[in-house]
Motif scaffolding. Structure first.
Motif, PDB file in Angstrom:
ATOM      1  N   GLU A  26     -11.449  35.224 -33.995  1.00  0.00           N
ATOM      2  CA  GLU A  26     -10.255  34.717 -34.661  1.00  0.00           C
ATOM      3  C   GLU A  26      -9.491  33.698 -33.819  1.00  0.00           C
ATOM      4  OE1 GLU A  26      -9.266  38.328 -32.271  1.00  0.00           O
ATOM      5  OE2 GLU A  26     -10.805  37.787 -33.729  1.00  0.00           O
ATOM      6  N   SER A  27      -9.657  33.742 -32.506  1.00  0.00           N
ATOM      7  CA  SER A  27      -8.920  32.815 -31.639  1.00  0.00           C
ATOM      8  C   SER A  27      -9.750  31.608 -31.225  1.00  0.00           C
ATOM      9  CB  SER A  27      -8.433  33.547 -30.383  1.00  0.00           C
ATOM     10  OG  SER A  27      -9.524  34.003 -29.617  1.00  0.00           O
ATOM     11  N   GLU A  28     -10.966  31.511 -31.734  1.00  0.00           N
ATOM     12  CA  GLU A  28     -11.874  30.456 -31.277  1.00  0.00           C
ATOM     13  C   GLU A  28     -12.266  29.490 -32.400  1.00  0.00           C
ATOM     14  OE1 GLU A  28     -12.361  30.093 -28.246  1.00  0.00           O
ATOM     15  OE2 GLU A  28     -12.429  32.012 -27.196  1.00  0.00           O
ATOM     16  N   GLN A  29     -11.501  29.463 -33.466  1.00  0.00           N
ATOM     17  CA  GLN A  29     -11.820  28.593 -34.587  1.00  0.00           C
ATOM     18  C   GLN A  29     -11.787  27.125 -34.149  1.00  0.00           C
ATOM     19  OE1 GLN A  29     -12.811  29.762 -37.558  1.00  0.00           O
ATOM     20  NE2 GLN A  29     -12.594  31.835 -36.737  1.00  0.00           N
ATOM     21  N   GLY A  30     -12.758  26.366 -34.628  1.00  0.00           N
ATOM     22  CA  GLY A  30     -12.809  24.942 -34.334  1.00  0.00           C
ATOM     23  C   GLY A  30     -13.482  24.589 -33.028  1.00  0.00           C
ATOM     24  N   LEU A  31     -13.883  25.577 -32.227  1.00  0.00           N
ATOM     25  CA  LEU A  31     -14.559  25.315 -30.970  1.00  0.00           C
ATOM     26  C   LEU A  31     -16.063  25.510 -31.144  1.00  0.00           C
ATOM     27  CD1 LEU A  31     -12.114  27.093 -28.477  1.00  0.00           C
ATOM     28  CD2 LEU A  31     -12.165  24.691 -29.187  1.00  0.00           C
ATOM     29  N   VAL A  32     -16.830  24.972 -30.216  1.00  0.00           N
ATOM     30  CA  VAL A  32     -18.291  25.054 -30.301  1.00  0.00           C
ATOM     31  C   VAL A  32     -18.796  26.060 -29.277  1.00  0.00           C
ATOM     32  CG1 VAL A  32     -18.449  22.667 -31.084  1.00  0.00           C
ATOM     33  CG2 VAL A  32     -18.692  23.170 -28.642  1.00  0.00           C
ATOM     34  N   PHE A  33     -19.994  26.568 -29.526  1.00  0.00           N
ATOM     35  CA  PHE A  33     -20.598  27.511 -28.582  1.00  0.00           C
ATOM     36  C   PHE A  33     -21.331  26.792 -27.463  1.00  0.00           C
ATOM     37  CE2 PHE A  33     -20.038  30.201 -32.306  1.00  0.00           C
ATOM     38  CZ  PHE A  33     -19.516  31.352 -31.721  1.00  0.00           C
ATOM     39  N   PHE A  34     -21.789  25.573 -27.744  1.00  0.00           N
ATOM     40  CA  PHE A  34     -22.541  24.809 -26.747  1.00  0.00           C
ATOM     41  C   PHE A  34     -22.409  23.334 -27.088  1.00  0.00           C
ATOM     42  CE2 PHE A  34     -26.167  23.521 -24.162  1.00  0.00           C
ATOM     43  CZ  PHE A  34     -26.128  24.446 -23.121  1.00  0.00           C
TER      44      PHE A  34
ATOM     45  N   ALA B 136     -24.184  36.744 -31.704  1.00  0.00           N
ATOM     46  CA  ALA B 136     -25.039  36.978 -32.867  1.00  0.00           C
ATOM     47  C   ALA B 136     -24.302  37.811 -33.912  1.00  0.00           C
ATOM     48  CB  ALA B 136     -26.331  37.670 -32.438  1.00  0.00           C
ATOM     49  N   GLY B 137     -23.578  38.828 -33.462  1.00  0.00           N
ATOM     50  CA  GLY B 137     -22.828  39.655 -34.384  1.00  0.00           C
ATOM     51  C   GLY B 137     -21.726  38.899 -35.098  1.00  0.00           C
ATOM     52  N   ALA B 138     -21.089  37.959 -34.381  1.00  0.00           N
ATOM     53  CA  ALA B 138     -19.966  37.219 -34.961  1.00  0.00           C
ATOM     54  C   ALA B 138     -20.422  36.082 -35.872  1.00  0.00           C
ATOM     55  CB  ALA B 138     -19.092  36.663 -33.846  1.00  0.00           C
TER      56      ALA B 138
ATOM     57  N   ASP C 150     -15.135  22.469 -20.005  1.00  0.00           N
ATOM     58  CA  ASP C 150     -15.218  21.802 -21.304  1.00  0.00           C
ATOM     59  C   ASP C 150     -14.411  22.595 -22.329  1.00  0.00           C
ATOM     60  OD1 ASP C 150     -15.881  20.575 -23.679  1.00  0.00           O
ATOM     61  OD2 ASP C 150     -17.983  20.274 -23.142  1.00  0.00           O
ATOM     62  N   GLU C 151     -13.220  22.129 -22.644  1.00  0.00           N
ATOM     63  CA  GLU C 151     -12.329  22.877 -23.520  1.00  0.00           C
ATOM     64  C   GLU C 151     -12.726  22.828 -24.985  1.00  0.00           C
ATOM     65  OE1 GLU C 151      -8.304  21.797 -22.749  1.00  0.00           O
ATOM     66  OE2 GLU C 151      -8.347  22.580 -20.689  1.00  0.00           O
ATOM     67  N   ARG C 152     -13.793  22.098 -25.301  1.00  0.00           N
ATOM     68  CA  ARG C 152     -14.331  22.138 -26.667  1.00  0.00           C
ATOM     69  C   ARG C 152     -15.116  23.423 -26.905  1.00  0.00           C
ATOM     70  NH1 ARG C 152     -18.151  17.172 -26.571  1.00  0.00           N
ATOM     71  NH2 ARG C 152     -18.597  18.234 -24.587  1.00  0.00           N
ATOM     72  N   VAL C 153     -15.513  24.086 -25.807  1.00  0.00           N
ATOM     73  CA  VAL C 153     -16.396  25.244 -25.885  1.00  0.00           C
ATOM     74  C   VAL C 153     -15.559  26.516 -25.934  1.00  0.00           C
ATOM     75  CG1 VAL C 153     -18.231  26.504 -24.674  1.00  0.00           C
ATOM     76  CG2 VAL C 153     -18.190  23.994 -24.640  1.00  0.00           C
ATOM     77  N   VAL C 154     -16.023  27.506 -26.699  1.00  0.00           N
ATOM     78  CA  VAL C 154     -15.278  28.761 -26.807  1.00  0.00           C
ATOM     79  C   VAL C 154     -15.014  29.329 -25.420  1.00  0.00           C
ATOM     80  CG1 VAL C 154     -16.170  29.270 -29.115  1.00  0.00           C
ATOM     81  CG2 VAL C 154     -17.383  30.142 -27.116  1.00  0.00           C
ATOM     82  N   SER C 155     -13.839  29.886 -25.254  1.00  0.00           N
ATOM     83  CA  SER C 155     -13.389  30.294 -23.924  1.00  0.00           C
ATOM     84  C   SER C 155     -14.278  31.373 -23.309  1.00  0.00           C
ATOM     85  CB  SER C 155     -11.935  30.783 -23.988  1.00  0.00           C
ATOM     86  OG  SER C 155     -11.827  31.908 -24.836  1.00  0.00           O
ATOM     87  N   THR C 156     -14.810  32.279 -24.121  1.00  0.00           N
ATOM     88  CA  THR C 156     -15.636  33.361 -23.585  1.00  0.00           C
ATOM     89  C   THR C 156     -16.880  32.804 -22.905  1.00  0.00           C
ATOM     90  OG1 THR C 156     -14.911  34.646 -25.502  1.00  0.00           O
ATOM     91  CG2 THR C 156     -16.635  35.604 -24.120  1.00  0.00           C
ATOM     92  N   VAL C 157     -17.505  31.800 -23.510  1.00  0.00           N
ATOM     93  CA  VAL C 157     -18.680  31.168 -22.914  1.00  0.00           C
ATOM     94  C   VAL C 157     -18.286  30.459 -21.621  1.00  0.00           C
ATOM     95  CG1 VAL C 157     -20.441  29.388 -23.230  1.00  0.00           C
ATOM     96  CG2 VAL C 157     -19.876  30.929 -25.122  1.00  0.00           C
ATOM     97  N   ARG C 158     -17.169  29.721 -21.654  1.00  0.00           N
ATOM     98  CA  ARG C 158     -16.738  29.007 -20.444  1.00  0.00           C
ATOM     99  C   ARG C 158     -16.429  29.979 -19.312  1.00  0.00           C
ATOM    100  NH1 ARG C 158     -12.075  26.656 -20.786  1.00  0.00           N
ATOM    101  NH2 ARG C 158     -11.415  27.235 -22.897  1.00  0.00           N
ATOM    102  N   GLU C 159     -15.756  31.080 -19.629  1.00  0.00           N
ATOM    103  CA  GLU C 159     -15.394  32.053 -18.601  1.00  0.00           C
ATOM    104  C   GLU C 159     -16.627  32.712 -17.995  1.00  0.00           C
ATOM    105  OE1 GLU C 159     -12.916  34.448 -20.997  1.00  0.00           O
ATOM    106  OE2 GLU C 159     -11.158  33.127 -20.817  1.00  0.00           O
ATOM    107  N   LEU C 160     -17.594  33.032 -18.847  1.00  0.00           N
ATOM    108  CA  LEU C 160     -18.818  33.644 -18.330  1.00  0.00           C
ATOM    109  C   LEU C 160     -19.567  32.667 -17.436  1.00  0.00           C
ATOM    110  CD1 LEU C 160     -21.273  35.992 -20.016  1.00  0.00           C
ATOM    111  CD2 LEU C 160     -22.193  33.844 -19.152  1.00  0.00           C
TER     112      LEU C 160
ATOM    113  N   PHE D 157     -15.895  38.198 -26.849  1.00  0.00           N
ATOM    114  CA  PHE D 157     -15.683  37.094 -27.777  1.00  0.00           C
ATOM    115  C   PHE D 157     -14.732  37.517 -28.890  1.00  0.00           C
ATOM    116  CE2 PHE D 157     -17.178  34.917 -31.734  1.00  0.00           C
ATOM    117  CZ  PHE D 157     -16.663  33.668 -31.421  1.00  0.00           C
ATOM    118  N   HIS D 158     -13.657  36.732 -29.081  1.00  0.00           N
ATOM    119  CA  HIS D 158     -12.673  36.995 -30.133  1.00  0.00           C
ATOM    120  C   HIS D 158     -12.746  35.852 -31.146  1.00  0.00           C
ATOM    121  CE1 HIS D 158     -10.928  40.307 -27.843  1.00  0.00           C
ATOM    122  NE2 HIS D 158     -10.936  39.523 -26.784  1.00  0.00           N
TER     123      HIS D 158
END
Length: 320
Positions: free
Chosen positions: A32-40, A131-133, A187-197, A29-30
Motif C-alpha cells: 500500500e505504501s509503494e504504489q507507483g514505484l518499480v521493483f527493478f 510474488a504474493g503481492a 534509486d528512489e524509483r525502486v520500492v523501498s524494501t528492495v532498496r533496503e535489502l 514489503f508493504h
C-alpha cells in the motif's frame, strides 16, 4: 602456507556489532505504501530495449522486470550457499583447506558463513513476499546447472586442485563489482524494501570483499611458482564462469512474456554476447583484475596473453 602470527585488524573485527544478521531487521514489503514505484529499473535489464521485447504490452514488460529481480534474488540464495559457503567459507572455518590458519581467520570465515546464509534467507524471503503481492510467480529454476557449470570450470582450469579451484572461485565471486548492489540502494524509483535489502547486502559484501582479497594474498604467498603460474592462467576462465549469466532463466522469462522459442533465443544472443559483453565483463571484474595485478600475476609466463584471449585486461584500463 602459514598464516599464524600476531593478529592484524581485519574487516570482520566488529562483526558482532555491525553484521546484518546481528543487527538488521526483516525487510517486509508493504504494497500500500509503494504504489507507483518499480521493483527493478528497466535500464538494468539487458534485454528490455531489444526490439522484440519492445513490442510487448507494458504489463508483460513489467513482469519481465520483476522476474529479473527474482533471478538476482534466487541466484543469491543458491550461489551464496552452494559456492561461497560450501566451497570456501565452511572449509576455511573448519580447517579443511590444507592451510595453517590462525584461529582468528577461521572465526572470520564462520562470520562470512553466517552472513551468506542470512543473505540467502532474506533474498528468498523477499522474492516470495513480492510474488504474493504481485501475483507474479517465482519461476522454478534451481540454478543447479549453473553451480555445476562453475564446478566444471574449476575442474577444467585447475585439474587435480579442487580445493584451490573452489577457493579461487569464491575469491572471484566476492571481489566482483555488482552493479545491482551499487545502483539500486540510491534509486528512489525502486520500492523501498528492495532498496533496503540491497543496501544491507552491499554493506556486508564490502567486508567480505576485503576478507577474500586478504585471503587471496595469503593464499598466493603460499603457492610455489609452478602452481602460481597455473592459478594465474586459470583466473580468466574462472572469471568468465562466474560472470556468464545462467541464461535458462532469461529464456524462460522471455517465453513466459509471450515470445516464441526462436525469438527468445535471438534476444539472448543479441544481448549477452559481443563487444558490449566484453566491456561489461571488464567493468565487473575490474577489482578482481587489480587483485591479480597486486600479487604480480600478470608478470608470470603467458598470463597476459591468457587474459587477453578471454577478452580481459589487467585492471588498468577504464572500461566504459
Amino acid at each position: 602456507m602459514s598464516t599464524t602470527g600476531t593478529p592484524r585488524p581485519g574487516p570482520l573485527d566488529r562483526w558482532y556489532e555491525a553484521a546484518g544478521v546481528r543487527t538488521g531487521v526483516r525487510r517486509v514489503f508493504h504494497e500500500e505504501s509503494e504504489q507507483g514505484l518499480v521493483f527493478f529499473p528497466e535500464e538494468l535489464v539487458p534485454y528490455l530495449d531489444h526490439p522484440a521485447v519492445g513490442e510487448l504490452a507494458p504489463e508483460r514488460r513489467r513482469e519481465l522486470t520483476v522476474r529479473h529481480l527474482y533471478q538476482f534474488l534466487l541466484s543469491t540464495t543458491h550461489l551464496e550457499a552452494r559456492v561461497v559457503n560450501a566451497g570456501a567459507a565452511e572449509p576455511i572455518a573448519n580447517g579443511r583447506v590444507g592451510l595453517d590458519l590462525t584461529p582468528e581467520l577461521r572465526l572470520d570465515a564462520f562470520k562470512v558463513y553466517c552472513d551468506e546464509g542470512y543473505h540467502a534467507l532474506y533474498s528468498l524471503d523477499l522474492a516470495q513476499q513480492i510474488a504474493g503481492a504481485t501475483g507474479i510467480p517465482v519461476p522454478a529454476f534451481d540454478y543447479g546447472g549453473f553451480v555445476e557449470q562453475l564446478a566444471e570450470a574449476g575442474r577444467r582450469q585447475l585439474p587435480g586442485e579442487p580445493v584451490l579451484a573452489a577457493l579461487l572461485q569464491a575469491v572471484v565471486f566476492e571481489t566482483l563489482i555488482t552493479s545491482v548492489l551499487n545502483q539500486l540502494p540510491g534509486d528512489e524509483r525502486v520500492v523501498s524494501t528492495v532498496r533496503e535489502l540491497m543496501r544491507d547486502h552491499a554493506v556486508d559484501e564490502g567486508r567480505h570483499h576485503r576478507f577474500f582479497a586478504g585471503l587471496f594474498q595469503e593464499l598466493w604467498a603460499g603457492l610455489d611458482r609452478p602452481l602460481r603460474i597455473r592459478a594465474a592462467n586459470a583466473m580468466p576462465g574462472l572469471i568468465h564462469a562466474a560472470l556468464d549469466w545462467d541464461l535458462d532463466p532469461v529464456r524462460g522469462s522471455l517465453r513466459l512474456a509471450g515470445l516464441d522459442r526462436p525469438t527468445a533465443e535471438q534476444v539472448v544472443r543479441d544481448c549477452y554476447a559481443g563487444p558490449a559483453g566484453t566491456v561489461s565483463l571488464n567493468r565487473m571484474a575490474r577489482a578482481t583484475l587489480k587483485l591479480c595485478a597486486s600479487v604480480g600475476a600478470f608478470d608470470l609466463p603467458g598470463v597476459r596473453d591468457t587474459f587477453a584471449a578471454h577478452g580481459l585486461g589487467d585492471g588498468t584500463e577504464d572500461p566504459r
